[in-house]
Design a protein around this motif. Structure first.
Motif, PDB file in Angstrom:
ATOM      1  N   LEU A 155       0.827  -1.256  -0.016  1.00  0.00           N
ATOM      2  CA  LEU A 155       0.023  -0.059  -0.036  1.00  0.00           C
ATOM      3  C   LEU A 155       0.891   1.168   0.024  1.00  0.00           C
ATOM      4  O   LEU A 155       0.181   2.463  -0.725  1.00  0.00           O
ATOM      5  CB  LEU A 155      -0.930   0.136   1.226  1.00  0.00           C
ATOM      6  CG  LEU A 155      -1.699   1.353   1.527  1.00  0.00           C
ATOM      7  CD1 LEU A 155      -2.743   1.677   0.280  1.00  0.00           C
ATOM      8  CD2 LEU A 155      -2.576   1.098   2.955  1.00  0.00           C
ATOM      9  N   ASN A 166      -6.244   2.961   7.041  1.00  0.00           N
ATOM     10  CA  ASN A 166      -7.680   3.263   6.384  1.00  0.00           C
ATOM     11  C   ASN A 166      -7.866   4.596   5.822  1.00  0.00           C
ATOM     12  O   ASN A 166      -8.502   4.818   4.693  1.00  0.00           O
ATOM     13  CB  ASN A 166      -8.810   3.008   7.201  1.00  0.00           C
ATOM     14  CG  ASN A 166      -8.995   1.711   7.472  1.00  0.00           C
ATOM     15  OD1 ASN A 166      -8.331   0.746   7.179  1.00  0.00           O
ATOM     16  ND2 ASN A 166      -9.903   1.089   8.576  1.00  0.00           N
ATOM     17  N   ILE A 226      -5.871   4.504   2.716  1.00  0.00           N
ATOM     18  CA  ILE A 226      -6.931   3.713   1.755  1.00  0.00           C
ATOM     19  C   ILE A 226      -7.827   4.474   1.091  1.00  0.00           C
ATOM     20  O   ILE A 226      -8.253   4.535  -0.157  1.00  0.00           O
ATOM     21  CB  ILE A 226      -7.238   2.506   2.241  1.00  0.00           C
ATOM     22  CG1 ILE A 226      -6.150   1.556   2.466  1.00  0.00           C
ATOM     23  CG2 ILE A 226      -8.241   1.789   1.307  1.00  0.00           C
ATOM     24  CD1 ILE A 226      -6.599   0.040   3.370  1.00  0.00           C
ATOM     25  N   LEU A 251      -9.006   1.822  -2.449  1.00  0.00           N
ATOM     26  CA  LEU A 251      -8.622   0.454  -2.238  1.00  0.00           C
ATOM     27  C   LEU A 251      -8.170  -0.523  -3.267  1.00  0.00           C
ATOM     28  O   LEU A 251      -7.431  -1.365  -2.859  1.00  0.00           O
ATOM     29  CB  LEU A 251     -10.026  -0.343  -1.842  1.00  0.00           C
ATOM     30  CG  LEU A 251      -9.930  -1.663  -1.121  1.00  0.00           C
ATOM     31  CD1 LEU A 251      -9.134  -1.818   0.072  1.00  0.00           C
ATOM     32  CD2 LEU A 251     -11.611  -2.283  -0.959  1.00  0.00           C
ATOM     33  N   THR A 263      -3.637  -0.653  -4.614  1.00  0.00           N
ATOM     34  CA  THR A 263      -2.556  -1.378  -4.531  1.00  0.00           C
ATOM     35  C   THR A 263      -2.629  -2.752  -5.291  1.00  0.00           C
ATOM     36  O   THR A 263      -1.428  -3.081  -5.995  1.00  0.00           O
ATOM     37  CB  THR A 263      -2.552  -1.861  -3.135  1.00  0.00           C
ATOM     38  OG1 THR A 263      -2.445  -0.830  -2.286  1.00  0.00           O
ATOM     39  CG2 THR A 263      -1.474  -2.868  -2.765  1.00  0.00           C
ATOM     40  N   LYS A 291     -10.320  -2.650   3.877  1.00  0.00           N
ATOM     41  CA  LYS A 291      -9.648  -1.996   4.930  1.00  0.00           C
ATOM     42  C   LYS A 291      -9.702  -2.516   6.125  1.00  0.00           C
ATOM     43  O   LYS A 291     -10.002  -3.576   6.340  1.00  0.00           O
ATOM     44  CB  LYS A 291     -10.981  -0.570   5.085  1.00  0.00           C
ATOM     45  CG  LYS A 291     -10.859   0.248   3.892  1.00  0.00           C
ATOM     46  CD  LYS A 291     -11.838   1.299   3.845  1.00  0.00           C
ATOM     47  CE  LYS A 291     -11.816   2.276   5.101  1.00  0.00           C
ATOM     48  NZ  LYS A 291     -12.938   3.279   5.277  1.00  0.00           N
TER      49      LYS A 291
END
Length: 299
Positions: free
Chosen positions: A74, A136, A139, A144, A147, A164
């Motif tokens: 991420l 989160n 993200i 979401l 990644t 998440k």
């Protein structure tokens, strides 16, 4: 903006799936196999020394749970999106009560709704303290699926961010969420990512170095770094859930002896304790110490 032009990730071809060790070094096998074979759970390991290329791999293609180790992919995806101009590190984020989730970190316990922080600071909290709420927020800011899109581009097919943190209702693949939890990867996938960072070939040199700076700031020294001298620098990220303990990164060796890329993944562990002697954490620690001593002493 055009998509990020990723430089090739260098390194050996992925190992074929096997329950045995695949290694260029019988000495490393002799050191590490006894540790791995005693572990009560599934294990995937990659060790690679730079610049010699001496290596060890065990079940390196096996898909494994990441726990918070998924925050490393991420992190890379976030910086790739920053490089493309899709988001800025200076983007300001406002914390709400609904954003707060349990587990590791400091935002949920110590800060009030209405706090504003930059994406840059949320990233730092995500890596340095493995902050779940900050993760989160990252993200939410970058998306979401960002990644997973990057991992596919890099050829890291087993690496997926599934949802998440503590929000399975956001899952993009419920079956994979049930099988692996927050995320999945393989030791070979981690090797590809870490090799790119070590070579400064992920996006460009400046981006790779920014990512490594975050990883050097990770404060978890209970896994691979546990038994290393306090002054040894380790750029890494780990993860912990009941039945899975993970750690992956780069150990800088002293006196010009290079660096060690490492990844230790465990899942389905019989020891699900949260004590300092948890078997998954101790396995990473023993492997970290064994390979550090081996390469430091090597002529």
């Amino acid at each position: 903006m055009p998509g990020t032009q990723l430089n090739p990730i260098h390194g050996a071809e992925p190992n074929k799936p096997t329950p045995q060790a695949n290694t260029s070094s019988p000495e490393l096998s002799a050191l590490l196999l006894p540790l791995i074979e005693k572990h009560r759970g599934d294990v995937g390991v990659v060790i690679q020394h730079f610049p010699s290329g001496e290596s060890f791999a065990y079940q390196a293609d096996k898909p494994m749970s990441t726990a918070s180790l998924i925050k490393l992919p991420l992190l890379m995806a976030t910086y790739a999106k920053v490089h493309d101009g899709g988001v800025s590190l200076d983007t300001m984020i406002t914390l709400t009560e609904a954003d707060k989730v349990p587990g590791s970190g400091i935002l949920t316990k110590h800060f009030s709704p209405g706090l504003t922080l930059s994406l840059r600071d949320a990233i730092q909290l995500m890596v340095a303290y493995s902050d779940n709420t900050a993760t989160n927020l990252v993200i939410d800011t970058v998306g979401l699926d960002t990644t997973n899109t990057l991992m596919k581009k890099l050829g890291c097919d087993e690496t997926r961010l599934n949802s998440k943190v503590f929000r399975r209702d956001t899952s993009n693949d419920m079956e994979r969420s049930k099988a692996f939890g927050l995320g999945s990867t393989s030791a070979n996938d981690m090797q590809r990512m870490l090799r790119a960072l070590h070579d400064r070939s992920f996006v460009d040199q400046a981006t790779s170095e920014q990512i490594l700076k975050h990883l050097y700031d990770c404060e978890d020294r209970m896994k691979a770094a546990r038994y290393l001298p306090a002054n040894v620098k380790v750029a890494h990220k780990g993860g912990s859930v009941n039945a899975a303990r993970t750690d992956a990164g780069i150990i800088d060796l002293p006196d010009g002896k290079g660096a060690i890329l490492f990844c230790v993944l465990t899942m389905n562990n019989q020891d699900e304790s949260w004590t300092d002697d948890n078997e998954g954490d101790v396995l990473s620690a023993k492997i970290g110490k064994a390979v550090y001593d081996y390469f430091v002493k090597k002529e």
